[in-house]
Design a protein around this motif. Sequence first.
Motif, mmCIF file in Angstrom:
data_model
loop_
_atom_site.group_PDB
_atom_site.id
_atom_site.type_symbol
_atom_site.label_atom_id
_atom_site.label_comp_id
_atom_site.label_asym_id
_atom_site.label_seq_id
_atom_site.Cartn_x
_atom_site.Cartn_y
_atom_site.Cartn_z
ATOM 1 N N HIS A 64 0.843 -1.196 0.000
ATOM 2 C CA HIS A 64 0.000 0.000 0.000
ATOM 3 C C HIS A 64 0.880 1.248 0.000
ATOM 4 C CE1 HIS A 64 -3.380 2.349 2.304
ATOM 5 N NE2 HIS A 64 -3.132 2.864 1.138
ATOM 6 N N TRP A 67 2.698 2.116 -3.325
ATOM 7 C CA TRP A 67 1.909 2.847 -4.319
ATOM 8 C C TRP A 67 1.459 4.204 -3.815
ATOM 9 C CZ3 TRP A 67 2.842 1.246 -8.844
ATOM 10 C CH2 TRP A 67 3.136 -0.092 -9.060
ATOM 11 N N ALA A 68 1.485 4.419 -2.501
ATOM 12 C CA ALA A 68 1.066 5.702 -1.928
ATOM 13 C C ALA A 68 1.929 6.852 -2.440
ATOM 14 C CB ALA A 68 1.137 5.639 -0.400
ATOM 15 N N TYR A 70 2.688 7.602 -5.210
ATOM 16 C CA TYR A 70 2.218 8.112 -6.493
ATOM 17 C C TYR A 70 0.793 8.662 -6.408
ATOM 18 C CZ TYR A 70 6.354 5.509 -7.460
ATOM 19 O OH TYR A 70 7.635 5.054 -7.412
ATOM 20 N N SER A 71 0.354 8.979 -5.193
ATOM 21 C CA SER A 71 -0.972 9.555 -5.002
ATOM 22 C C SER A 71 -0.851 10.867 -4.241
ATOM 23 C CB SER A 71 -1.876 8.578 -4.229
ATOM 24 O OG SER A 71 -1.394 8.429 -2.907
ATOM 25 N N ASP A 72 -1.914 11.637 -4.224
ATOM 26 C CA ASP A 72 -1.909 12.910 -3.502
ATOM 27 C C ASP A 72 -2.167 12.732 -2.015
ATOM 28 O OD1 ASP A 72 -1.442 14.495 -5.753
ATOM 29 O OD2 ASP A 72 -3.568 14.443 -6.283
ATOM 30 N N THR A 74 -2.948 9.530 1.042
ATOM 31 C CA THR A 74 -3.070 8.114 1.365
ATOM 32 C C THR A 74 -3.402 7.969 2.837
ATOM 33 O OG1 THR A 74 -1.459 7.516 -0.324
ATOM 34 C CG2 THR A 74 -1.828 5.913 1.419
ATOM 35 N N THR A 103 3.335 12.750 -1.592
ATOM 36 C CA THR A 103 2.074 12.355 -0.996
ATOM 37 C C THR A 103 1.956 12.812 0.450
ATOM 38 O OG1 THR A 103 0.590 10.490 -0.697
ATOM 39 C CG2 THR A 103 2.872 10.099 -0.185
ATOM 40 N N ARG A 121 -6.731 18.713 1.704
ATOM 41 C CA ARG A 121 -5.728 18.432 0.673
ATOM 42 C C ARG A 121 -6.159 19.012 -0.675
ATOM 43 N NH1 ARG A 121 -0.928 18.544 -0.980
ATOM 44 N NH2 ARG A 121 -0.308 16.898 -2.385
#
Length: 129
Positions: A64, A67-68, A70-72, A74, A103, A121
Amino acid sequence: MRALGRHWIQPECLQRYTAEDTSAALDAFDPYVAPGSSLSLAVERGRKAADMEYTPSDYVDVDHVLWAAYSDLTFVDKRTYGFLHQAKAKPETAKLISPHVLTHIERTGTLDDAQRQIGARAQELRRAG
């Protein structure tokens, strides 16, 4: 990481690149610069330092966080959040987290907490954007 690259990536790369170029790229790979792997390694270091037994969910937590990066935003569980917070707080481990990690990692809570954090956010992104 390099062993996984040699096993999974190299056959695909050999369709486009020479074996020497592929091996050189894998040898040059620094997992501490790669955003996802640097976060995953931070969680692993935290777990080992806490001398905790592995549970099946620990493997999911590491994936988890991978991949976090690559996200805004998590959301992670309390333990994972603690491991990452400790890693960022200590200068000797903070330098092992990729500077490219953008992130925001927040602890899970109630749905109202999540909604508030998502809204905050979104406002930050609008101001920055």
